[in-house]
Write a protein that holds these residues in place. Structure first.
Motif, mmCIF file in Angstrom:
data_model
loop_
_atom_site.group_PDB
_atom_site.id
_atom_site.type_symbol
_atom_site.label_atom_id
_atom_site.label_comp_id
_atom_site.label_asym_id
_atom_site.label_seq_id
_atom_site.Cartn_x
_atom_site.Cartn_y
_atom_site.Cartn_z
ATOM 1 N N ARG A 10 0.718 -1.588 0.236
ATOM 2 C CA ARG A 10 0.292 -0.120 0.277
ATOM 3 C C ARG A 10 1.278 1.133 -0.621
ATOM 4 N NH1 ARG A 10 -4.819 0.114 4.025
ATOM 5 N NH2 ARG A 10 -5.541 2.308 2.526
ATOM 6 N N ILE A 11 1.494 0.906 0.475
ATOM 7 C CA ILE A 11 3.185 2.737 0.857
ATOM 8 C C ILE A 11 3.108 2.487 -0.637
ATOM 9 C CG2 ILE A 11 5.176 3.567 1.632
ATOM 10 C CD1 ILE A 11 2.624 3.709 3.884
ATOM 11 N N ASN A 12 3.401 1.705 -1.100
ATOM 12 C CA ASN A 12 4.913 1.467 -2.142
ATOM 13 C C ASN A 12 3.742 2.213 -3.366
ATOM 14 O OD1 ASN A 12 7.790 1.387 -3.409
ATOM 15 N ND2 ASN A 12 6.873 -0.779 -4.481
ATOM 16 N N GLN A 13 2.329 1.633 -3.112
ATOM 17 C CA GLN A 13 1.441 2.343 -4.357
ATOM 18 C C GLN A 13 1.548 4.232 -4.420
ATOM 19 O OE1 GLN A 13 -2.195 -0.078 -4.598
ATOM 20 N NE2 GLN A 13 -0.955 -1.732 -5.618
ATOM 21 N N ILE A 14 2.200 4.396 -3.203
ATOM 22 C CA ILE A 14 1.747 6.229 -3.507
ATOM 23 C C ILE A 14 2.498 7.255 -4.322
ATOM 24 C CG2 ILE A 14 1.712 8.600 -1.729
ATOM 25 C CD1 ILE A 14 1.104 5.987 1.115
ATOM 26 N N GLU A 15 1.869 7.788 -4.772
ATOM 27 C CA GLU A 15 2.637 8.507 -6.239
ATOM 28 C C GLU A 15 3.970 9.088 -5.533
ATOM 29 O OE1 GLU A 15 1.804 12.109 -8.511
ATOM 30 O OE2 GLU A 15 0.063 10.947 -8.537
ATOM 31 N N GLY A 16 4.532 9.024 -6.165
ATOM 32 C CA GLY A 16 6.063 9.581 -4.969
ATOM 33 C C GLY A 16 7.253 9.004 -4.616
ATOM 34 N N VAL A 17 6.369 8.121 -4.282
ATOM 35 C CA VAL A 17 7.554 6.265 -3.760
ATOM 36 C C VAL A 17 7.949 5.603 -4.258
ATOM 37 C CG1 VAL A 17 7.190 4.657 -2.284
ATOM 38 C CG2 VAL A 17 5.940 6.842 -1.309
ATOM 39 N N ALA A 18 8.838 6.000 -4.208
ATOM 40 C CA ALA A 18 9.952 4.496 -4.489
ATOM 41 C C ALA A 18 10.159 3.227 -4.914
ATOM 42 C CB ALA A 18 11.401 5.470 -5.628
ATOM 43 N N GLY A 19 10.171 3.403 -3.683
ATOM 44 C CA GLY A 19 10.089 2.002 -2.821
ATOM 45 C C GLY A 19 9.888 2.179 -1.511
ATOM 46 N N CYS A 20 10.146 1.171 -0.490
ATOM 47 C CA CYS A 20 9.790 1.332 1.134
ATOM 48 C C CYS A 20 10.008 -0.624 1.863
ATOM 49 C CB CYS A 20 8.937 1.935 1.201
ATOM 50 S SG CYS A 20 7.112 0.466 0.759
ATOM 51 N N LEU A 21 10.464 0.048 3.195
ATOM 52 C CA LEU A 21 11.224 -0.741 3.756
ATOM 53 C C LEU A 21 10.171 -0.821 4.911
ATOM 54 C CD1 LEU A 21 14.205 -1.819 4.655
ATOM 55 C CD2 LEU A 21 13.609 0.363 4.243
ATOM 56 N N LEU A 22 9.695 -2.200 5.969
ATOM 57 C CA LEU A 22 9.837 -2.025 7.230
ATOM 58 C C LEU A 22 10.570 -2.589 8.032
ATOM 59 C CD1 LEU A 22 7.063 -1.005 8.866
ATOM 60 C CD2 LEU A 22 5.834 -3.811 9.020
ATOM 61 N N ILE A 23 10.998 -2.011 9.349
ATOM 62 C CA ILE A 23 11.497 -3.275 10.217
ATOM 63 C C ILE A 23 10.899 -2.976 11.252
ATOM 64 C CG2 ILE A 23 14.031 -2.022 8.850
ATOM 65 C CD1 ILE A 23 14.828 -0.405 11.114
ATOM 66 N N ASN A 24 11.323 -3.901 11.896
ATOM 67 C CA ASN A 24 10.920 -3.834 13.931
ATOM 68 C C ASN A 24 11.815 -3.091 14.252
ATOM 69 O OD1 ASN A 24 12.956 -5.463 14.334
ATOM 70 N ND2 ASN A 24 12.054 -7.436 14.858
ATOM 71 N N SER A 25 11.713 -2.859 15.613
ATOM 72 C CA SER A 25 12.712 -1.966 16.414
ATOM 73 C C SER A 25 14.340 -2.726 16.802
ATOM 74 C CB SER A 25 12.086 -1.867 17.710
ATOM 75 O OG SER A 25 12.031 -3.208 18.085
ATOM 76 N N ASP A 26 14.652 -3.953 16.552
ATOM 77 C CA ASP A 26 16.056 -5.160 16.469
ATOM 78 C C ASP A 26 16.494 -4.549 15.246
ATOM 79 O OD1 ASP A 26 15.643 -5.645 18.892
ATOM 80 O OD2 ASP A 26 14.332 -7.358 18.788
ATOM 81 N N GLY A 27 16.262 -3.444 14.451
ATOM 82 C CA GLY A 27 16.342 -3.860 12.861
ATOM 83 C C GLY A 27 15.944 -4.613 11.567
ATOM 84 N N ALA A 28 14.884 -5.926 12.426
ATOM 85 C CA ALA A 28 14.688 -7.320 11.120
ATOM 86 C C ALA A 28 13.405 -5.919 10.056
ATOM 87 C CB ALA A 28 14.350 -8.599 12.224
ATOM 88 N N VAL A 29 14.250 -6.760 8.945
ATOM 89 C CA VAL A 29 13.228 -6.399 8.258
ATOM 90 C C VAL A 29 11.833 -6.946 7.880
ATOM 91 C CG1 VAL A 29 13.520 -6.369 5.200
ATOM 92 C CG2 VAL A 29 15.767 -5.838 6.864
ATOM 93 N N LEU A 30 10.885 -6.265 7.883
ATOM 94 C CA LEU A 30 10.000 -7.334 7.535
ATOM 95 C C LEU A 30 9.182 -7.521 6.461
ATOM 96 C CD1 LEU A 30 8.041 -5.874 11.287
ATOM 97 C CD2 LEU A 30 9.395 -7.740 10.707
ATOM 98 N N GLY A 31 9.384 -6.317 5.872
ATOM 99 C CA GLY A 31 8.695 -6.449 4.575
ATOM 100 C C GLY A 31 9.506 -4.798 3.656
ATOM 101 N N GLN A 32 9.093 -5.201 2.139
ATOM 102 C CA GLN A 32 10.546 -4.247 2.125
ATOM 103 C C GLN A 32 9.814 -4.220 0.554
ATOM 104 O OE1 GLN A 32 13.309 -5.420 -0.642
ATOM 105 N NE2 GLN A 32 13.099 -7.715 -0.570
ATOM 106 N N ALA A 33 10.082 -3.265 -0.237
ATOM 107 C CA ALA A 33 10.246 -3.203 -1.976
ATOM 108 C C ALA A 33 11.215 -2.836 -2.433
ATOM 109 C CB ALA A 33 8.993 -2.705 -2.211
ATOM 110 N N VAL A 34 12.226 -2.451 -2.125
ATOM 111 C CA VAL A 34 13.607 -1.835 -2.389
ATOM 112 C C VAL A 34 15.220 -2.662 -2.689
ATOM 113 C CG1 VAL A 34 13.420 0.272 -0.858
ATOM 114 C CG2 VAL A 34 14.513 -1.261 -0.285
ATOM 115 N N ASP A 35 15.760 -2.441 -3.187
ATOM 116 C CA ASP A 35 16.742 -3.082 -3.439
ATOM 117 C C ASP A 35 18.013 -2.657 -2.684
ATOM 118 O OD1 ASP A 35 16.516 -4.242 -5.923
ATOM 119 O OD2 ASP A 35 17.375 -2.121 -6.808
ATOM 120 N N ASP A 36 19.068 -3.272 -2.347
ATOM 121 C CA ASP A 36 19.609 -3.160 -0.717
ATOM 122 C C ASP A 36 19.149 -2.956 0.929
ATOM 123 O OD1 ASP A 36 22.225 -4.768 -2.274
ATOM 124 O OD2 ASP A 36 22.008 -1.878 -2.552
ATOM 125 N N PRO A 37 18.064 -3.918 1.748
ATOM 126 C CA PRO A 37 17.393 -3.763 2.719
ATOM 127 C C PRO A 37 18.476 -3.197 4.023
ATOM 128 C CG PRO A 37 16.252 -5.702 1.575
ATOM 129 C CD PRO A 37 17.883 -5.085 0.567
#
Length: 119
Positions: A10-37
């Motif tokens: 949903r975030i990635n569909q916003i006009e102007g967003v080229a990519g995104c990622l979600l991490i938890n407080s420990d820095g673990a990637v929970l979801g991503q739509a970017v290179d080199d997360p």
């Protein structure tokens, strides 16, 4: 309940967003739509920890987002969401104001259980 992948989509569909990622407080990637997360996750974790320390020492209670500006205008934003962090890569040729407004609108729904009211 939406999954991290759904949320990132949903975030990635916003006009102007080229990519995104979600991490938890420990820095673990929970979801991503970017290179080199992992690179983005490390930046997000370090910057969040430092900004929290600064806010505590100065007495601020809220941070809407952090921004990192690039020469190529593909800026990077970090949004704290409870115990998570959302990172967004901006498209170079977008309306930053419009993009940030749309992200804030979506986050206000997530952060307040869908009521649409900000905290």
């Amino acid at each position: 309940m939406a999954t991290a992948t759904d949320f990132i989509g949903r975030i990635n569909q916003i006009e102007g967003v080229a990519g995104c990622l979600l991490i938890n407080s420990d820095g673990a990637v929970l979801g991503q739509a970017v290179d080199d997360p992992e690179v983005y996750a490390a930046l997000m974790k370090i910057s969040s920890d430092l900004s929290r320390d600064i806010m505590t020492n100065i007495g601020f209670s809220y941070c809407r987002h952090l921004s990192f500006h690039r020469r190529n205008m593909e800026n990077f934003y970090v949004f704290p969401i409870d115990k998570y962090l959302l990172g967004i890569v901006q498209q170079a040729d977008c309306s930053v104001k419009f993009m940030l407004e749309r992200v804030d609108q979506l986050l206000s729904k997530v952060s307040t259980g869908g009521s649409g009211k900000g905290s």
